[in-house]
Design an enzyme around this catalytic site. Sequence first.
Site, PDB file in Angstrom:
ATOM      1  N   HIS A 104       4.846  -6.926   5.697  1.00  0.00           N
ATOM      2  CA  HIS A 104       3.516  -6.364   5.988  1.00  0.00           C
ATOM      3  C   HIS A 104       2.429  -7.425   6.022  1.00  0.00           C
ATOM      4  O   HIS A 104       1.316  -7.161   6.448  1.00  0.00           O
ATOM      5  CB  HIS A 104       3.159  -5.296   4.950  1.00  0.00           C
ATOM      6  CG  HIS A 104       3.951  -4.040   5.097  1.00  0.00           C
ATOM      7  ND1 HIS A 104       3.431  -2.886   5.609  1.00  0.00           N
ATOM      8  CD2 HIS A 104       5.267  -3.771   4.833  1.00  0.00           C
ATOM      9  CE1 HIS A 104       4.361  -1.944   5.632  1.00  0.00           C
ATOM     10  NE2 HIS A 104       5.492  -2.459   5.166  1.00  0.00           N
TER      11      HIS A 104
ATOM     12  N   ASP B  55      -4.919 -11.439   7.476  1.00  0.00           N
ATOM     13  CA  ASP B  55      -4.487 -10.095   7.100  1.00  0.00           C
ATOM     14  C   ASP B  55      -3.268  -9.767   7.938  1.00  0.00           C
ATOM     15  O   ASP B  55      -3.242 -10.086   9.131  1.00  0.00           O
ATOM     16  CB  ASP B  55      -5.618  -9.096   7.397  1.00  0.00           C
ATOM     17  CG  ASP B  55      -5.669  -7.962   6.383  1.00  0.00           C
ATOM     18  OD1 ASP B  55      -4.617  -7.648   5.807  1.00  0.00           O
ATOM     19  OD2 ASP B  55      -6.758  -7.411   6.169  1.00  0.00           O
TER      20      ASP B  55
HETATM   21  O1  LIG Z   1       0.504  -2.789  -3.954  1.00  0.00           O
HETATM   22  P1  LIG Z   1      -0.732  -3.608  -4.230  1.00  0.00           P
HETATM   23  O2  LIG Z   1      -0.430  -4.917  -4.884  1.00  0.00           O
HETATM   24  O3  LIG Z   1      -1.765  -2.788  -4.953  1.00  0.00           O
HETATM   25  O4  LIG Z   1      -1.422  -3.963  -2.821  1.00  0.00           O
HETATM   26  C1  LIG Z   1      -1.619  -3.017  -1.779  1.00  0.00           C
HETATM   27  C2  LIG Z   1      -0.816  -3.381  -0.530  1.00  0.00           C
HETATM   28  O5  LIG Z   1      -1.417  -4.558   0.036  1.00  0.00           O
HETATM   29  C3  LIG Z   1      -0.747  -5.191   1.127  1.00  0.00           C
HETATM   30  O6  LIG Z   1      -0.894  -4.408   2.325  1.00  0.00           O
HETATM   31  C4  LIG Z   1      -0.401  -4.870   3.580  1.00  0.00           C
HETATM   32  O7  LIG Z   1       0.111  -3.819   4.337  1.00  0.00           O
HETATM   33  C5  LIG Z   1      -0.761  -3.166   5.258  1.00  0.00           C
HETATM   34  C6  LIG Z   1       0.063  -2.149   6.037  1.00  0.00           C
HETATM   35  O8  LIG Z   1       1.064  -2.788   6.781  1.00  0.00           O
HETATM   36  C7  LIG Z   1      -1.413  -4.169   6.194  1.00  0.00           C
HETATM   37  O9  LIG Z   1      -2.298  -3.498   7.099  1.00  0.00           O
HETATM   38  C8  LIG Z   1      -2.180  -5.188   5.377  1.00  0.00           C
HETATM   39  O10 LIG Z   1      -2.700  -6.190   6.244  1.00  0.00           O
HETATM   40  C9  LIG Z   1      -1.272  -5.853   4.337  1.00  0.00           C
HETATM   41  O11 LIG Z   1      -2.098  -6.640   3.478  1.00  0.00           O
HETATM   42  C10 LIG Z   1       0.700  -5.456   0.756  1.00  0.00           C
HETATM   43  O12 LIG Z   1       1.373  -6.071   1.814  1.00  0.00           O
HETATM   44  C11 LIG Z   1       1.415  -4.204   0.264  1.00  0.00           C
HETATM   45  O13 LIG Z   1       2.720  -4.530  -0.167  1.00  0.00           O
HETATM   46  C12 LIG Z   1       0.640  -3.648  -0.921  1.00  0.00           C
HETATM   47  O14 LIG Z   1       1.241  -2.426  -1.352  1.00  0.00           O
HETATM   48  O1  LIG Z   2     -11.246   2.545  -1.548  1.00  0.00           O
HETATM   49  C1  LIG Z   2     -10.327   2.562  -0.719  1.00  0.00           C
HETATM   50  C2  LIG Z   2      -9.896   1.399  -0.031  1.00  0.00           C
HETATM   51  C3  LIG Z   2      -8.854   1.512   0.883  1.00  0.00           C
HETATM   52  N1  LIG Z   2      -8.259   2.707   1.102  1.00  0.00           N
HETATM   53  C4  LIG Z   2      -7.153   2.823   2.088  1.00  0.00           C
HETATM   54  O2  LIG Z   2      -6.213   1.785   1.852  1.00  0.00           O
HETATM   55  C5  LIG Z   2      -5.673   1.311   3.078  1.00  0.00           C
HETATM   56  C6  LIG Z   2      -5.912  -0.186   3.199  1.00  0.00           C
HETATM   57  O3  LIG Z   2      -5.018  -0.694   4.135  1.00  0.00           O
HETATM   58  P1  LIG Z   2      -5.236  -2.051   4.906  1.00  0.00           P
HETATM   59  O4  LIG Z   2      -4.092  -2.198   5.819  1.00  0.00           O
HETATM   60  O5  LIG Z   2      -6.576  -2.085   5.549  1.00  0.00           O
HETATM   61  O6  LIG Z   2      -5.240  -3.204   3.788  1.00  0.00           O
HETATM   62  P2  LIG Z   2      -4.357  -3.505   2.482  1.00  0.00           P
HETATM   63  O7  LIG Z   2      -5.159  -2.998   1.320  1.00  0.00           O
HETATM   64  O8  LIG Z   2      -3.075  -2.790   2.625  1.00  0.00           O
HETATM   65  O9  LIG Z   2      -4.226  -4.987   2.453  1.00  0.00           O
HETATM   66  C7  LIG Z   2      -6.348   2.075   4.191  1.00  0.00           C
HETATM   67  O10 LIG Z   2      -5.517   3.146   4.591  1.00  0.00           O
HETATM   68  C8  LIG Z   2      -7.620   2.604   3.519  1.00  0.00           C
HETATM   69  O11 LIG Z   2      -8.098   3.804   4.076  1.00  0.00           O
HETATM   70  C9  LIG Z   2      -8.666   3.846   0.434  1.00  0.00           C
HETATM   71  O12 LIG Z   2      -8.119   4.921   0.627  1.00  0.00           O
HETATM   72  N2  LIG Z   2      -9.701   3.735  -0.455  1.00  0.00           N
END
Ligand SMILES: O=P(O)(O)OC[C@H]1O[C@H](O[C@H]2O[C@H](CO)[C@@H](O)[C@H](O)[C@H]2O)[C@H](O)[C@@H](O)[C@@H]1O
Ligand SMILES: O=c1ccn([C@@H]2O[C@H](COP(=O)(O)OP(=O)(O)O)[C@@H](O)[C@H]2O)c(=O)[nH]1
Length: 467
Positions: A155, A363
């Site tokens: 991801h 990202d």
């Molecule tokens: O599980 P956390 O450590 O709390 O972090 C939340 C997630 O963050 C990252 O999200 C990624 O996946 C998104 C969907 O594909 C993508 O849009 C975003 O750019 C990525 O940063 C992480 O990769 C996940 O594993 C985490 O669960």
């Molecule tokens: O206060 C928050 C911040 C983020 N999101 C959700 O968390 C996801 C963030 O995904 P993104 O791919 O933009 O970034 P990531 O946190 O996975 O790196 C999106 O669906 C947002 O709508 C949410 O529900 N509440």
Amino acid sequence: MSRLVVVSNRIADPRKTAAGGLAVALAEVLNNTGGVWFGWSGKIVDHSEIDEVHVEQAGPVKLVMVDLSQADHDAFYLGYSNGVLWPVFHYRLDLADFDAGYISGYRRVNQLFARKLLPFLRSDDIIWVHDYHLIPLAAELRALGCKQRIGFFLHIPLPPPLILAAIPGHDWLIRALFAYDLVGFQSRTDLEHFARYVESEAHAQPLDDNRWRAFGRTVHAGAYPIGIDVEEFTGLAHGPEALEMYERMKREYSRRKLLVGVDRLDYSKGLPQRMRAFREFLTKNPDLRSSATLIQIASPSRENVSAYTDILHELESLCGSINGNFGDLDWMPVRYIHRTVARARLPGLYRASRVALVTPLRDGMNLVAKEFLAAQEAEDPGVLVLSRFAGAAEQLKEALLVNPYDTEGTATAIQLALQMPVEERRHRHQALMRTVREYDVHWWCDTFLAALAEAKAEEKGTSWLRL
Ligand SMILES: O=P(O)(O)OC[C@H]1O[C@H](O[C@H]2O[C@H](CO)[C@@H](O)[C@H](O)[C@H]2O)[C@H](O)[C@@H](O)[C@@H]1O
Ligand SMILES: O=c1ccn([C@@H]2O[C@H](COP(=O)(O)OP(=O)(O)O)[C@@H](O)[C@H]2O)c(=O)[nH]1
């Protein structure tokens, strides 16, 4: 039909809304397909209790969860996953903590996942493993005799070979990917980095059709940019929570144009750079000052990793100084909220905003960019200002693309976005929505799983890679 078994570190009840792109997307996929979702329960327990596996039926999905001990959580999640792999994969070698002790915790938890998952598997299951926490999982499963199809999706970005090569033991990590049948990335850039790495560092032989042969195995790889469930999100946008949020924002900011940022508080999201660009915009545009307010939601994330506390302090101090220098008795330019906002309310905030600032330094994808577009009214849509370094920028070409390191350039884009005529806003929004609709979360899931099914058919009879 085969059953889908999804494995990820972070899991969520798919009947409830979750924050964090991976959990949001997988909940949407599994709600449609049904199956098993295996991962960490989110609980840290005494060492003596970790043998327990929790099973819960959540609608069509069976959640199977394991707990972690404090030591394993610290070395696996905080240490190796978020102290080594996350910064390096986001091109931040300066923030990596190459503590030699973390890797054993990372391996231990991957072995634990493999051991605990195995009894739940059926012979015709399709296993889909997600993200950097679990790179060696397929190799561990294979070592236990698992012969099912296994796919992997990363991801987050994959950096160029020379950055990857800074990780001690990087060769082990990439070799582990060859235990999968298919490896998926978010963008063509990530796929190209993979190809360059395996060919130069692992001397893999490139075959036709995005396949590489090394370590006695052939792996398929491809770019499968993740999307959102547009129907689900527009449904949320018409729900009571979003409507309440929309009305409130419109009432409170009736004289202002809103800019919005929604991010986990993560150094990869470029929040200080965004604030500096907004400050530059306020400095350069005194006439627009009192008509613009930036609402920045920064949801708490990984707070036990020191780089995350540093970024919190930097952001708080920047927001404070912008409000102190530019604010007035009846107007604060920045509303900074350090809390998670329920996803069901976000469409209301997006719809009330004229501009979204999605300006990460790197990202994987960034689903917020796509959600913002889906929440807009087609007749009077807002403008997306998007970092060229987000995976989403490879698809969303009609956004105002910026270099987040370029403070002046980003400030100019903010000004253009706020002043963009409605025809141009409509035109861009229409084109962007065509892409968001075409490459939605169902496209992502179906295309990946179809490629995984084919990858396996060609693989019969090959030996399993052992780490
Ligand atoms: O599980 P956390 O450590 O709390 O972090 C939340 C997630 O963050 C990252 O999200 C990624 O996946 C998104 C969907 O594909 C993508 O849009 C975003 O750019 C990525 O940063 C992480 O990769 C996940 O594993 C985490 O669960
Ligand atoms: O206060 C928050 C911040 C983020 N999101 C959700 O968390 C996801 C963030 O995904 P993104 O791919 O933009 O970034 P990531 O946190 O996975 O790196 C999106 O669906 C947002 O709508 C949410 O529900 N509440």
